[in-house]
Design an enzyme around this catalytic site. Structure first.
Site, PDB file in Angstrom:
ATOM      1  N   ARG A 134       1.144  -1.175  -0.028  1.00 17.70           N
ATOM      2  CA  ARG A 134       0.159  -0.057   0.061  1.00 17.70           C
ATOM      3  C   ARG A 134       0.849   1.328  -0.023  1.00 17.70           C
ATOM      4  O   ARG A 134       0.354   2.358  -0.322  1.00 17.70           O
ATOM      5  CB  ARG A 134      -0.882   0.015   1.135  1.00 17.70           C
ATOM      6  CG  ARG A 134      -0.334  -0.189   2.510  1.00 17.70           C
ATOM      7  CD  ARG A 134      -1.478  -0.477   3.736  1.00 17.70           C
ATOM      8  NE  ARG A 134      -0.746  -0.377   4.704  1.00 17.70           N
ATOM      9  CZ  ARG A 134      -0.163  -1.448   5.510  1.00 17.70           C
ATOM     10  NH1 ARG A 134       0.246  -2.510   4.654  1.00 17.70           N
ATOM     11  NH2 ARG A 134       0.118  -1.511   6.667  1.00 17.70           N
ATOM     12  N   GLU A 210      -6.319  -0.741   6.683  1.00 19.96           N
ATOM     13  CA  GLU A 210      -4.947  -1.412   6.919  1.00 19.96           C
ATOM     14  C   GLU A 210      -4.245  -0.841   7.919  1.00 19.96           C
ATOM     15  O   GLU A 210      -3.504  -1.598   8.658  1.00 19.96           O
ATOM     16  CB  GLU A 210      -4.199  -1.691   5.523  1.00 19.96           C
ATOM     17  CG  GLU A 210      -5.006  -2.693   4.541  1.00 19.96           C
ATOM     18  CD  GLU A 210      -4.301  -2.879   3.336  1.00 19.96           C
ATOM     19  OE1 GLU A 210      -3.076  -3.233   3.359  1.00 19.96           O
ATOM     20  OE2 GLU A 210      -4.845  -2.654   2.216  1.00 19.96           O
ATOM     21  N   HIS A 226     -28.421   9.008  -3.978  1.00 17.07           N
ATOM     22  CA  HIS A 226     -29.765   8.200  -4.630  1.00 17.07           C
ATOM     23  C   HIS A 226     -29.975   7.038  -3.656  1.00 17.07           C
ATOM     24  O   HIS A 226     -30.764   6.329  -4.123  1.00 17.07           O
ATOM     25  CB  HIS A 226     -29.361   7.692  -6.048  1.00 17.07           C
ATOM     26  CG  HIS A 226     -29.115   9.013  -6.911  1.00 17.07           C
ATOM     27  ND1 HIS A 226     -30.485   9.647  -7.449  1.00 17.07           N
ATOM     28  CD2 HIS A 226     -28.378   9.706  -7.302  1.00 17.07           C
ATOM     29  CE1 HIS A 226     -29.953  10.924  -8.217  1.00 17.07           C
ATOM     30  NE2 HIS A 226     -28.686  10.955  -8.207  1.00 17.07           N
ATOM     31  N   LYS A 317      -3.831 -15.256   3.309  1.00 18.24           N
ATOM     32  CA  LYS A 317      -3.282 -15.786   2.051  1.00 18.24           C
ATOM     33  C   LYS A 317      -2.689 -17.054   2.346  1.00 18.24           C
ATOM     34  O   LYS A 317      -2.674 -18.025   1.365  1.00 18.24           O
ATOM     35  CB  LYS A 317      -2.462 -14.713   1.573  1.00 18.24           C
ATOM     36  CG  LYS A 317      -2.818 -13.501   0.970  1.00 18.24           C
ATOM     37  CD  LYS A 317      -1.683 -12.475   0.795  1.00 18.24           C
ATOM     38  CE  LYS A 317      -2.356 -11.291   0.277  1.00 18.24           C
ATOM     39  NZ  LYS A 317      -1.289 -10.028  -0.204  1.00 18.24           N
TER      40      LYS A 317
HETATM   41  C1  F6R Z   1      -0.629  -4.784   2.087  1.00 15.43           C
HETATM   42  C2  F6R Z   1      -1.849  -4.162   1.138  1.00 15.43           C
HETATM   43  C3  F6R Z   1      -2.562  -5.186   0.473  1.00 15.43           C
HETATM   44  C4  F6R Z   1      -2.139  -6.014  -0.715  1.00 15.43           C
HETATM   45  C5  F6R Z   1      -3.068  -6.873  -1.541  1.00 15.43           C
HETATM   46  C6  F6R Z   1      -2.358  -7.535  -2.765  1.00 15.43           C
HETATM   47  O1  F6R Z   1       0.151  -3.446   2.391  1.00 15.43           O
HETATM   48  O2  F6R Z   1      -1.548  -3.106   0.771  1.00 15.43           O
HETATM   49  O3  F6R Z   1      -3.949  -4.620   0.142  1.00 15.43           O
HETATM   50  O4  F6R Z   1      -1.806  -4.971  -1.587  1.00 15.43           O
HETATM   51  O5  F6R Z   1      -3.183  -7.835  -0.396  1.00 15.43           O
HETATM   52  O6  F6R Z   1      -1.028  -7.887  -2.419  1.00 15.43           O
HETATM   53  P1  F6R Z   1       0.189  -7.739  -3.407  1.00 15.43           P
HETATM   54  O7  F6R Z   1      -0.047  -6.079  -3.558  1.00 15.43           O
HETATM   55  O8  F6R Z   1       1.356  -8.139  -3.069  1.00 15.43           O
HETATM   56  O9  F6R Z   1      -0.516  -8.026  -4.843  1.00 15.43           O
END
Ligand code: F6R
Length: 320
Positions: A134, A210, A226, A317
């Site tokens: 992010r 986050e 709306h 994940k």
């Molecule tokens: C963590 C973040 C998450 C990731 C997301 C996708 O800092 O911002 O929103 O961006 O889980 O992961 P990536 O960016 O590695 O594809």
């Protein structure tokens, strides 16, 4: 890592990022562009699509999931964005786009997407590793702006980038963010943006989620008038509304926002207006984004939470 310092490096990131797309060219015909990315790597596509809405020469869509649209084919430019390169949804979309014969461009710091680039001869914009995804938003948006401009798929005035940088480098943002964060103690923020800034409101929401580990909600004018407006028919709860409005909004938009503000205040909900200033949409969008990132940091600090922790996202994940 001190996230505040990383956020404050955004202007430096932009200066660096404008070089990343040097020499990148797509020689064949492109009829449409499909972005895929999630979370911090998904929002850059939303921002690009709105910023380029009046200059894009082809339709652009953003996918946030496992599937790509049925029209993806050899004349599609598929842009897969994943900071880690390992996000399941994004790699799945990239493989599907490859199967359909799309031209591929990946923006990543490594991982599976980088390997997939070798296998599929995809072009790559390599972003520096070691950041929370992010915090790499400028590394995604700016090279893509330039790549699309250089390939005549959209237009961006280089002066706009210069002016955006000058605006971001003004010293006021940190103090302003602290003041906004102060108003958000113990409440749930709802961010409403003028038309054209919906993805910026969404970015604020995601950064509150986050960084500060709180719920937040985002919506944009005029659509919220709306439906969501009816939530103010009674006192809706401990919310605080942040209004991102463009000083150059047309009169009809100002009127709409003013009336909405009156209804919200009548329902007993406080409103803070943040007027976006600047000569271009790019400046207004990025200064608003920067203020949101800083504000989410200070909200995290007032709540005493670890601003860098994204443990639940990582655990999820791992368990997939
Ligand atoms: C963590 C973040 C998450 C990731 C997301 C996708 O800092 O911002 O929103 O961006 O889980 O992961 P990536 O960016 O590695 O594809």
């Amino acid at each position: 890592m001190d996230l505040l310092q990383v956020i404050k490096q955004m202007p430096a990131q932009i200066r660096e990022a404008v070089q990343f797309a040097n020499g990148l060219s797509f020689d064949a015909q492109i009829d449409n562009i499909v972005f895929a990315g999630m979370g911090g790597s998904g929002i850059p596509a939303d921002i690009l699509i709105t910023l380029l809405s009046d200059s894009a020469s082809v339709p652009m869509v953003s996918c946030k999931g496992y599937t790509i649209p049925s029209f993806v084919g050899p004349k599609t430019l598929f842009i897969g964005i994943s900071y880690s390169g390992n996000t399941e949804e994004t790699t799945t979309c990239a493989k599907a786009a490859h199967k359909r014969g799309a031209k591929l461009l990946f923006v990543t710091s490594g991982g599976r997407l980088k390997n997939l680039a070798y296998e599929t001869q995809a072009k790559v914009i390599a972003v520096p590793p070691g950041l929370p995804p992010r915090a790499a938003v400028a590394y995604f948006v700016f090279p893509l702006l330039i790549a699309l401009h250089n390939n005549r798929l959209a237009k961006i005035d280089p002066l706009d980038i210069k002016l955006a940088l000058e605006a971001l480098e003004k010293p006021q943002w940190e103090e302003k963010a602290r003041a906004v964060a102060d108003q958000l103690r113990g409440v749930t923020p709802i961010i409403y943006a003028s038309e054209g800034y919906g993805p910026i409101a969404l970015r604020w929401k995601q950064q509150f989620n986050e960084n500060a580990k709180i719920h937040a909600f985002a919506n944009a004018f005029p659509e919220l008038n709306h439906n969501e407006l009816m939530a103010y028919a009674q006192r809706p709860g401990d919310f605080h509304i942040l209004l991102l409005r463009d000083e150059r909004d047309p009169q009809h938009m100002h009127r709409r926002i003013d009336v909405t503000k009156e209804f919200i205040r009548r329902a007993g909900i406080p409103v803070t207006e943040l007027m976006l200033k600047g000569q271009s949409r790019l400046t207004k969008a990025f200064t608003a984004l920067f203020l949101g990132d800083l504000t989410s940091y200070f909200v995290a600090k007032t709540r005493g939470v670890d601003v860098l922790d994204v443990g639940l996202i990582e655990e999820l994940k791992r368990r997939l």
